[in-house]
Design a protein around this motif. Structure first.
Motif, PDB file in Angstrom:
ATOM      1  N   PHE A 130     -17.364  37.510 -37.735  1.00 29.54           N
ATOM      2  CA  PHE A 130     -15.981  37.949 -37.948  1.00 29.54           C
ATOM      3  C   PHE A 130     -15.189  36.931 -38.776  1.00 29.54           C
ATOM      4  O   PHE A 130     -14.363  37.306 -39.605  1.00 29.54           O
ATOM      5  N   THR A 131     -15.459  35.642 -38.552  1.00 24.24           N
ATOM      6  CA  THR A 131     -14.783  34.618 -39.361  1.00 24.24           C
ATOM      7  C   THR A 131     -15.190  34.752 -40.830  1.00 24.24           C
ATOM      8  O   THR A 131     -14.344  34.680 -41.733  1.00 24.24           O
ATOM      9  N   ALA A 132     -16.498  34.950 -41.046  1.00 29.29           N
ATOM     10  CA  ALA A 132     -16.990  35.078 -42.430  1.00 29.29           C
ATOM     11  C   ALA A 132     -16.427  36.329 -43.098  1.00 29.29           C
ATOM     12  O   ALA A 132     -16.070  36.300 -44.282  1.00 29.29           O
ATOM     13  N   MET A 149     -19.097  25.542 -37.722  1.00 23.77           N
ATOM     14  CA  MET A 149     -17.987  26.138 -36.974  1.00 23.77           C
ATOM     15  C   MET A 149     -18.390  26.612 -35.593  1.00 23.77           C
ATOM     16  O   MET A 149     -18.106  25.977 -34.594  1.00 23.77           O
ATOM     17  N   TRP A 150     -19.046  27.759 -35.531  1.00 22.04           N
ATOM     18  CA  TRP A 150     -19.305  28.394 -34.247  1.00 22.04           C
ATOM     19  C   TRP A 150     -20.807  28.445 -33.974  1.00 22.04           C
ATOM     20  O   TRP A 150     -21.608  28.498 -34.881  1.00 22.04           O
ATOM     21  N   GLU A 151     -21.127  28.487 -32.711  1.00 22.56           N
ATOM     22  CA  GLU A 151     -22.516  28.705 -32.326  1.00 22.56           C
ATOM     23  C   GLU A 151     -22.754  30.190 -32.018  1.00 22.56           C
ATOM     24  O   GLU A 151     -23.873  30.668 -32.043  1.00 22.56           O
ATOM     25  N   VAL A 152     -21.630  30.898 -31.716  1.00 21.78           N
ATOM     26  CA  VAL A 152     -21.776  32.311 -31.353  1.00 21.78           C
ATOM     27  C   VAL A 152     -21.830  33.153 -32.630  1.00 21.78           C
ATOM     28  O   VAL A 152     -20.961  33.042 -33.489  1.00 21.78           O
ATOM     29  N   ALA A 153     -22.896  33.983 -32.703  1.00 25.18           N
ATOM     30  CA  ALA A 153     -23.160  34.709 -33.956  1.00 25.18           C
ATOM     31  C   ALA A 153     -22.000  35.628 -34.341  1.00 25.18           C
ATOM     32  O   ALA A 153     -21.590  35.659 -35.508  1.00 25.18           O
ATOM     33  N   TYR A 186     -39.356  38.778 -42.116  1.00 24.51           N
ATOM     34  CA  TYR A 186     -39.304  37.434 -41.524  1.00 24.51           C
ATOM     35  C   TYR A 186     -39.174  37.529 -40.003  1.00 24.51           C
ATOM     36  O   TYR A 186     -38.151  37.115 -39.444  1.00 24.51           O
ATOM     37  N   PRO A 187     -40.200  38.051 -39.330  1.00 25.55           N
ATOM     38  CA  PRO A 187     -40.072  38.247 -37.868  1.00 25.55           C
ATOM     39  C   PRO A 187     -39.926  36.935 -37.099  1.00 25.55           C
ATOM     40  O   PRO A 187     -39.163  36.856 -36.132  1.00 25.55           O
ATOM     41  N   GLN A 188     -40.644  35.891 -37.565  1.00 26.86           N
ATOM     42  CA  GLN A 188     -40.600  34.589 -36.879  1.00 26.86           C
ATOM     43  C   GLN A 188     -39.202  33.975 -36.954  1.00 26.86           C
ATOM     44  O   GLN A 188     -38.660  33.488 -35.961  1.00 26.86           O
ATOM     45  N   GLU A 189     -38.620  34.042 -38.155  1.00 26.51           N
ATOM     46  CA  GLU A 189     -37.307  33.436 -38.368  1.00 26.51           C
ATOM     47  C   GLU A 189     -36.230  34.161 -37.548  1.00 26.51           C
ATOM     48  O   GLU A 189     -35.341  33.523 -36.977  1.00 26.51           O
ATOM     49  N   ILE A 190     -36.318  35.473 -37.511  1.00 30.04           N
ATOM     50  CA  ILE A 190     -35.329  36.254 -36.756  1.00 30.04           C
ATOM     51  C   ILE A 190     -35.491  35.991 -35.259  1.00 30.04           C
ATOM     52  O   ILE A 190     -34.509  35.874 -34.518  1.00 30.04           O
ATOM     53  N   ALA A 191     -36.728  35.859 -34.796  1.00 27.60           N
ATOM     54  CA  ALA A 191     -36.965  35.592 -33.369  1.00 27.60           C
ATOM     55  C   ALA A 191     -36.411  34.229 -32.960  1.00 27.60           C
ATOM     56  O   ALA A 191     -35.949  34.045 -31.829  1.00 27.60           O
ATOM     57  N   ASN A 192     -36.440  33.280 -33.898  1.00 26.96           N
ATOM     58  CA  ASN A 192     -35.967  31.929 -33.586  1.00 26.96           C
ATOM     59  C   ASN A 192     -34.454  31.753 -33.791  1.00 26.96           C
ATOM     60  O   ASN A 192     -33.936  30.656 -33.595  1.00 26.96           O
ATOM     61  N   GLU A 193     -33.796  32.773 -34.262  1.00 28.12           N
ATOM     62  CA  GLU A 193     -32.338  32.663 -34.503  1.00 28.12           C
ATOM     63  C   GLU A 193     -31.580  32.417 -33.194  1.00 28.12           C
ATOM     64  O   GLU A 193     -31.854  33.048 -32.205  1.00 28.12           O
ATOM     65  N   GLY A 244     -24.503  39.767 -43.812  1.00 33.09           N
ATOM     66  CA  GLY A 244     -25.528  40.130 -42.829  1.00 33.09           C
ATOM     67  C   GLY A 244     -26.820  39.358 -43.017  1.00 33.09           C
ATOM     68  O   GLY A 244     -27.565  39.134 -42.056  1.00 33.09           O
ATOM     69  N   TRP A 245     -27.092  38.948 -44.233  1.00 35.09           N
ATOM     70  CA  TRP A 245     -28.291  38.145 -44.506  1.00 35.09           C
ATOM     71  C   TRP A 245     -27.966  36.644 -44.447  1.00 35.09           C
ATOM     72  O   TRP A 245     -28.650  35.878 -43.774  1.00 35.09           O
ATOM     73  N   ALA A 246     -26.911  36.265 -45.136  1.00 34.08           N
ATOM     74  CA  ALA A 246     -26.640  34.833 -45.333  1.00 34.08           C
ATOM     75  C   ALA A 246     -26.192  34.119 -44.053  1.00 34.08           C
ATOM     76  O   ALA A 246     -26.305  32.893 -43.959  1.00 34.08           O
ATOM     77  N   LEU A 247     -25.668  34.883 -43.076  1.00 30.30           N
ATOM     78  CA  LEU A 247     -25.240  34.226 -41.834  1.00 30.30           C
ATOM     79  C   LEU A 247     -26.417  33.836 -40.937  1.00 30.30           C
ATOM     80  O   LEU A 247     -26.236  33.127 -39.957  1.00 30.30           O
ATOM     81  N   ARG A 248     -27.591  34.307 -41.245  1.00 28.64           N
ATOM     82  CA  ARG A 248     -28.773  33.942 -40.446  1.00 28.64           C
ATOM     83  C   ARG A 248     -29.384  32.688 -41.061  1.00 28.64           C
ATOM     84  O   ARG A 248     -29.968  32.738 -42.154  1.00 28.64           O
ATOM     85  N   ARG A 249     -29.233  31.596 -40.323  1.00 29.27           N
ATOM     86  CA  ARG A 249     -29.543  30.274 -40.853  1.00 29.27           C
ATOM     87  C   ARG A 249     -30.980  30.132 -41.339  1.00 29.27           C
ATOM     88  O   ARG A 249     -31.262  29.458 -42.314  1.00 29.27           O
ATOM     89  N   ARG A 250     -31.911  30.764 -40.608  1.00 31.06           N
ATOM     90  CA  ARG A 250     -33.324  30.513 -40.901  1.00 31.06           C
ATOM     91  C   ARG A 250     -33.871  31.387 -42.033  1.00 31.06           C
ATOM     92  O   ARG A 250     -35.007  31.212 -42.455  1.00 31.06           O
TER      93      ARG A 250
END
Lengths: 168, 283
Positions: free
Chosen positions: A100-102, A91-95, A161-168, A41-47
């Motif tokens: 599910f793959t991870a 791999m995918w662009e869709v979160a 990290y509101p900025q990073e989450i908004a830019n995800e 849940g944390w590591a899949l968010r790139r930013r």
């Protein structure tokens, strides 16, 4: 420093829930892996920062709680963190596809390493039994819980990290 | 007074009539007559009363609603508190029952010294059957000490920290316990499995074993004290060409719902590894 602190708090809570509650709520003989889901849940968010630190802390926490060797759990959860870092880029662009793959690959990685270790160095367990009674039920529970935990971790991350989450 | 003096007989007659009516009324003789007279009035009275109550409710309702809501909130709060108390008391009753059973078990085996411990978790790996308890080396626990419940054998301590210990259950796939089956007096080895089912291997074919036979620790191997109840035989499988029989065992302790356990702290397992023959034929 902040990512390590957040990892200790959230993964610590997940490990506590895993040992006390989730380990007893099994489907056949497979429980949900809350630590893995929290990590993903944390590591899949790139930013968001600190993917590897989260993997390290998750591995050490589970390694400490389990009779399995700590280095094995460390390798498994670092591998899962690596998967989570790799998937969104390659791999995918869709979160949710990434999620599910991870979860699928992460569950097989964690249980697979434990199974191989037990097979080689401890007590062999029949592969069909391990797959049908432990790994697949555990995978199903992980897939069911993946979205709620992913959403919860998003809300948790948004506080710091509101900025990073908004830019995800 | 003047009237009485003028018409004394008339006054006396009226007085006697009134007294007579009163006597009849008190005697209950006028009740049917009164009922007959009131019958047409009662529905009107009832209708008027209901209308009045309806008006009263209409005007008094807002104040009553607010009061009722407040009362309802207070009552709900009280109900919540009482429910919490009931749950806490039920937990205490359960704990007392468990502790009482453990005390009975300890009294039945006075030779052993026990340390009670609460189960605080399970191993996160589903391939292993281990529990975590809240007593450690500070409480005198050492690796290898047997762990029992009020019913019978649970496992043994696999790892110890200062304040906690990890217990390998007898249902763990790597667990091996030397057992004796009663009344057949046959020895065997109790194994766990990934499904937490128990089964005994190495039972001689000559042994006559039936479902319902008791399984106790034999003390062989020095890992567990002798004569601790483990479970009951549920089924036996023997083949004509096999060297040994195989038996399934139902454990006496529910290993999935352990809450409090006892560690036998005056038992030290014996390490017989140096006595076992090595493949190279060493000493």
């Amino acid at each position: 420093m902040l990512p390590s602190l957040l990892a200790l708090v959230s993964l610590g809570a997940a490990a506590l829930l895993q040992v006390t509650v989730a380990a007893q709520l099994t489907l056949l003989h497979g429980p949900a892996d809350l630590v893995l889901l929290t990590l993903l849940g944390w590591a899949l968010r790139r930013r968001l920062p600190g993917h590897w630190v989260w993997g390290l802390i998750a591995g050490l926490l589970v390694g400490f709680a389990s009779q399995l060797p700590w280095w094995l759990m460390l390798a498994a959860y670092l591998g899962a963190a690596g998967l989570a870092a790799f998937l969104p880029r390659r791999m995918w662009e869709v979160a949710w596809l990434n999620l599910f793959t991870a979860v699928l690959l992460g569950t097989f990685l964690v249980h697979g390493l434990a199974y191989v270790y037990l097979w080689v160095l401890r007590t062999p367990i029949a592969p069909v039994q391990a797959l049908n009674l432990v790994i697949l039920p555990s995978l199903l529970l992980n897939l069911l819980l993946a979205l709620p935990v992913y959403g919860l971790m998003g809300e948790f991350a948004k506080v710091f990290y509101p900025q990073e989450i908004a830019n995800e | 007074m003047k009237s009485f003096q003028r018409r004394p007989w008339q006054t006396l007659t009226i007085t006697l009539l009134v007294l007579g009516v009163l006597v009849l009324a008190f005697g209950g003789f006028l009740t049917p007559l009164a009922g007959l007279a009131l019958r047409p009035i009662l529905p009107i009275q009832e209708w008027l009363n209901s209308r009045f109550l309806a008006f009263q409710t209409l005007f008094a309702a807002p104040a009553d609603t607010a009061r009722l809501q407040q009362e309802n909130a207070q009552l709900q709060q009280e109900v919540s508190q009482l429910q919490a108390q009931v749950i806490a008391l039920q937990q205490q009753v359960t704990e007392v029952e468990i502790l009482s059973a453990l005390l009975d078990f300890a009294r039945a085996q006075p030779a052993n010294e026990y340390q009670a411990a609460a189960v605080i978790g399970r191993d996160p790996s589903p391939f292993l059957q281990y529990i975590l308890i809240n007593r450690g080396s500070d409480d005198g626990l050492r690796r290898g000490m047997p762990v029992v419940s009020a019913q019978g054998l649970v496992g043994r301590i696999a790892a110890v920290t200062a304040n906690a210990a990890r217990v390998q259950l007898i249902s763990d796939p790597a667990s091996l316990v030397d057992v004796r089956i009663q009344p057949a007096e046959a020895d065997g080895i109790l194994n766990g499995s990934v499904t937490a089912d128990l089964f005994i291997t190495q039972i001689p074919v000559s042994a006559s074993i039936q479902p319902g036979d008791l399984v106790l620790t034999s003390g062989l191997g020095g890992q567990y004290p002798a004569n601790i109840l483990v479970g009951q035989i549920t089924s036996v499988r023997s083949e004509a060409t096999a060297l040994f029989q195989l038996a399934s065992v139902g454990p006496v302790s529910d290993l999935t719902r352990l809450e409090i356990v006892l560690v036998i702290i005056n038992f030290r397992p014996i390490d017989i590894a140096p006595l076992l023959p090595t493949p190279a034929g060493g000493p």
